[in-house]
Structures are given as structure tokens and as C-alpha cells.
Motif scaffolding. Structure first.
Motif, mmCIF file in Angstrom:
data_model
loop_
_atom_site.group_PDB
_atom_site.id
_atom_site.type_symbol
_atom_site.label_atom_id
_atom_site.label_comp_id
_atom_site.label_asym_id
_atom_site.label_seq_id
_atom_site.Cartn_x
_atom_site.Cartn_y
_atom_site.Cartn_z
ATOM 1 N N GLY A 75 0.782 -1.227 0.000
ATOM 2 C CA GLY A 75 0.000 0.000 0.000
ATOM 3 C C GLY A 75 0.812 1.274 0.000
ATOM 4 O O GLY A 75 0.260 2.374 -0.069
ATOM 5 N N GLU A 76 2.136 1.159 0.043
ATOM 6 C CA GLU A 76 2.993 2.350 0.067
ATOM 7 C C GLU A 76 3.190 2.882 -1.347
ATOM 8 O O GLU A 76 3.172 2.132 -2.325
ATOM 9 N N ALA A 77 3.346 4.189 -1.473
ATOM 10 C CA ALA A 77 3.614 4.820 -2.768
ATOM 11 C C ALA A 77 4.975 5.485 -2.715
ATOM 12 O O ALA A 77 5.232 6.320 -1.836
ATOM 13 N N VAL A 78 5.842 5.118 -3.645
ATOM 14 C CA VAL A 78 7.230 5.605 -3.640
ATOM 15 C C VAL A 78 7.551 6.202 -5.003
ATOM 16 O O VAL A 78 7.273 5.607 -6.049
ATOM 17 N N GLY A 79 8.141 7.390 -4.995
ATOM 18 C CA GLY A 79 8.579 8.040 -6.221
ATOM 19 C C GLY A 79 10.066 7.852 -6.428
ATOM 20 O O GLY A 79 10.844 7.876 -5.464
ATOM 21 N N LEU A 85 1.120 12.032 -4.824
ATOM 22 C CA LEU A 85 0.811 10.609 -4.824
ATOM 23 C C LEU A 85 1.642 9.793 -3.840
ATOM 24 O O LEU A 85 1.205 8.729 -3.403
ATOM 25 N N CYS A 86 2.842 10.277 -3.494
ATOM 26 C CA CYS A 86 3.811 9.402 -2.825
ATOM 27 C C CYS A 86 3.968 9.660 -1.324
ATOM 28 O O CYS A 86 3.833 10.783 -0.856
ATOM 29 N N ASP A 87 4.271 8.563 -0.607
ATOM 30 C CA ASP A 87 4.589 8.640 0.824
ATOM 31 C C ASP A 87 6.060 8.976 1.035
ATOM 32 O O ASP A 87 6.424 9.572 2.042
ATOM 33 N N ARG A 88 6.893 8.531 0.092
ATOM 34 C CA ARG A 88 8.316 8.823 0.173
ATOM 35 C C ARG A 88 8.898 8.843 -1.218
ATOM 36 O O ARG A 88 8.239 8.442 -2.188
ATOM 37 N N ALA A 89 10.129 9.321 -1.320
ATOM 38 C CA ALA A 89 10.804 9.399 -2.614
ATOM 39 C C ALA A 89 12.241 8.942 -2.465
ATOM 40 O O ALA A 89 12.849 9.071 -1.395
#
Length: 407
Positions: A52-56, A212-216
Motif C-alpha cells: 500500500g505504500e507509494a514511492v517516487g 501521490l507518494c509517501d516517500r521518494a
């Protein structure tokens, strides 16, 4: 403890040239075979992504972003390290990848969806929805070679996201095509994101990464140089773009826990920055629609041929609400003497929605910080906007309408 859906460990990729095909074949079996040349495009990359995490993934062209995605999706084999994936991946990488230019759009859907593991009957059931989402009309039954790049993107995205995947990987391909389909695509990505899909996205679009992201994760020349909150990573990336010989890049953790990035040659610096109300008093809290003034006190530590001051107002996610500079307002200062003190005052109406905002400042020589970056300072000032006397509204901008109703 929840297992990560994606575990990348000490990943590296090199491209080698050999004196003969036999030497290359021997290398496949681990037998001694010296390469003539070896070029590493990715080294020592490692991270974990939870369900479920979003990463860029961000970085300059040639940083290794696309290579990393190909290693994760299995279209390239790693030279070192490993990738462990738990769940079904849907990937949108290079435009037209996996598609045959002689096949029609419909035939390519069968081909690509088949490669993704769908049965013939499943593809037939999904076809009407894929065709409807792509919105290319009669072109759907024409060869791919007559498609524009935007039409190819429509088909590729529609088939890749026809069924919600456990992991969705999107490369810069979404930058191709019209604004309408980009909005439509990001709406679907957001919907899958809210439904629990893990997202890995490569983009130069700061807004997309921060929304969109939780982290990058920042890649630079094939190395992983930063992994953290999107705004912090994007600020660092922005400073890295402007880094030149004789310039420095500082990262400071403030008392409030936020990380501030400052870069430049420091030939000129901001000594003080304040937001003032109509009485000239410094304020931290502002009413929607209030008249305020941003005041910057600048010191020139060396003689500067041309000085331009710029600022950006950003929301809590780091998305730019407004930005300008004295290049665009035609107020460039020429021949600024060493030791000079300059005060800039920018008066504006705070037509912003309720929330917290930050101000970034720039001292440069032209319309961009990529030429002469004297100082770039993120999080130079923080302030909060509250709605004290306006009708209720949502959003980040106060644009009150006059509504007429006729019956």
C-alpha cells in the motif's frame, strides 16, 4: 511484521562488451571471461516497499531510473544483488514496450495481457472496458504503426491497469499525450492507491511525486543518494540540479522536525525574511484574502553584476501555489556592490485556502537558478492561513464566485 511487497537488496547493473560471442557465453555460466569494457549504470541500490505504500523515483536523465524499473520488472537481469517481489506487477515502462506495430490495438491488448498472465477468456471479458477507457475510437482496430505516441500510451495504460494490481509501476511514459488522458490516468492511479495498490512511479513532475507518494528515492549517477519524505527529497534534488563548482549544498533539520535545503555560492544571501500584515507587524497566521507583504532583507557579500530575487509559496505537500521573480517583473538590479543591503517587499492578497504554507526564496542572476545560484533557500518562512470570515469552501485557492440562478 508485514512483509514488504518489494525488497531490493544491493542491486547493481553493468553493461559489458566482450572480444567474442564465446567470451560472452562463457560469462553466462560464470566461467572466466574478461570483458573488454564494463560500464556500471546502477550500484548498491537497496530499499523496501511495504504493501500500500507509494514511492517516487527521481533523478536526472541517465541517473539509472529506467534501468532500476527494468530490473524490478524482470526485463533486465541484475549484475549484483537481488529483487524480491510479492504480488502481481503491472508496469508501464517505455512507450510501446511489448507491443507489435503490425498488430491492431485490440490484438496488442490480447498479446500484452497474455504476457501479463491473463487467459483468453479473461481478456475477452476485459476488452470492452479497456477499449472504452482508451477512447481511441476506430483506431482500436487499426495497426499500431499508424498511432500517435499519445494513442499508444492510451492503449498501454488501459491494458496495464484494467485490473487492480498489487504493484503498479509507472515510468515517465505518462508524460506523453494529451492533458485530458493524463488527468484520467492519474485519477485511476489515485483510485488504485486508495484501494491498497502499491505504487512505484518515476516522474520529473514534482507535483505528482508529492501528491501521490509517501516517500521518494533520489538516484544520482547510478547511486542511491537519498530516501525520505517527498518534499525533503525534491528540495534536495532541486538544489542538486543547481550545484556547480564553488557552490555548497546544506541540509538542516529545524526545531519543528522539517528538513531545510540551502544551496548556492552564497555571494548574496537572505539575512531576514518576514510576512507582514497591513500594519507592518510580522505575522504567522493569516486570514483568507488578507493583504500581506513578504519582506526579504538581502546582503551582497561580493560584487554582483546582476541580481534577481524570486520566491515561491508552497502548500504543506510542497506543491507550488505561486511563484515569480524580479526577472519577470523587470526589476533586475545591475552592478550590486560588495556589502550592499537590499530590502525587497512583495505585497499580495493571500487568496489561499486554509492550511499551512512555506516560502522558498532564490537569489540568482536570471530567470532560473540553474545559471548563477547565489542562494536557494527552501522553508525560508512558514505561515498558516485560516478562514475567519469567508463562506465555507475547500481547496488551496480563494476564488469566490458570483453565482446567478435563472428559473
Amino acid at each position: 511484521m508485514t512483509q514488504p511487497v518489494l525488497d531490493v537488496d544491493n542491486l547493481g547493473k553493468s553493461f559489458r562488451t566482450y572480444g567474442s560471442e564465446w567470451s560472452r557465453v562463457l560469462s553466462w555460466f560464470g566461467l572466466p571471461s574478461a570483458a573488454l569494457t564494463e560500464r556500471w549504470v546502477l550500484r548498491h541500490v537497496g530499499f523496501r516497499i511495504q504493501p500500500g505504500e507509494a514511492v517516487g523515483i527521481v533523478g536526472q536523465n541517465g541517473a539509472g531510473k529506467s534501468t532500476l524499473l527494468k530490473l524490478i520488472t524482470g526485463t533486465l537481469r541484475p549484475t549484483t544483488g537481488s529483487v524480491r517481489v510479492r504480488g502481481r506487477i503491472a508496469a508501464i515502462l517505455e512507450l510501446g514496450m511489448g507491443m507489435n506495430p503490425e498488430f491492431t490495438g485490440r490484438q496488442n491488448v490480447h498479446h500484452v495481457a497474455g504476457l501479463m498472465g491473463f487467459s483468453h477468456s479473461q481478456i475477452d471479458a476485459l476488452m470492452p472496458e479497456i477499449e472504452d477507457f482508451a477512447e481511441i475510437g476506430t483506431y482500436f482496430d487499426q495497426p499500431l504503426r499508424v498511432y500517435s505516441s499519445g494513442m499508444q500510451m492510451r492503449v498501454a495504460f488501459s491494458v496495464a491497469t484494467a485490473v487492480k494490481p498489487e504493484i503498479l509501476i509507472v515510468d515517465e511514459a505518462l508524460s506523453v499525450g494529451d492533458a485530458y488522458f493524463q488527468h484520467k490516468s492519474f485519477d485511476r492511479i489515485r483510485a488504485y492507491r486508495e484501494a491498497g495498490t502499491t505504487l512505484l512511479i518515476v516522474s520529473h513532475d514534482r507535483s505528482a511525486i508529492q501528491t501521490l507518494c509517501d516517500r521518494a528515492i533520489l538516484l544520482e549517477r547510478g547511486a542511491q543518494v537519498k530516501d525520505g519524505p517527498p518534499e525533503e527529497v525534491m528540495d534536495y534534488y532541486n538544489a542538486l540540479l543547481a550545484e556547480r563548482e564553488g557552490q555548497t549544498l546544506e541540509v538542516r533539520r529545524q526545531d519543528n522536525g522539517l528538513v531545510q535545503t540551502i544551496s548556492g555560492s552564497f555571494e548574496a544571501t537572505v539575512e531576514d525574511v518576514a510576512l507582514l500584515n497591513h500594519r507592518g507587524d510580522p505575522v504567522e497566521f493569516v486570514n483568507v484574502g488578507e493583504e500581506v507583504t513578504l519582506r526579504l532583507k538581502v546582503r551582497a557579500h561580493q560584487a554582483i553584476p546582476r541580481l534577481v530575487m524570486g520566491y515561491m509559496i508552497k502548500d504543506r505537500l510542497g506543491q507550488t501555489m505561486f511563484g515569480t521573480n524580479t526577472f519577470h517583473t523587470e526589476q533586475i538590479l545591475e552592478d550590486v556592490a560588495e556589502g550592499s543591503s537590499i530590502t525587497y517587499s512583495a505585497a499580495f492578497t493571500a487568496n489561499l485556502g486554509p492550511g499551512s504554507y512555506s516560502v522558498a526564496t532564490a537569489l540568482v542572476s536570471s530567470d532560473t537558478h540553474l545559471l548563477n545560484n547565489y542562494e536557494w533557500r527552501d522553508l525560508a518562512l512558514l505561515f498558516t492561513v485560516s478562514n475567519q470570515d469567508k463562506p465555507y469552501f475547500i481547496g488551496t485557492a480563494w476564488v469566490p464566485p458570483t453565482i446567478r440562478i435563472e428559473r
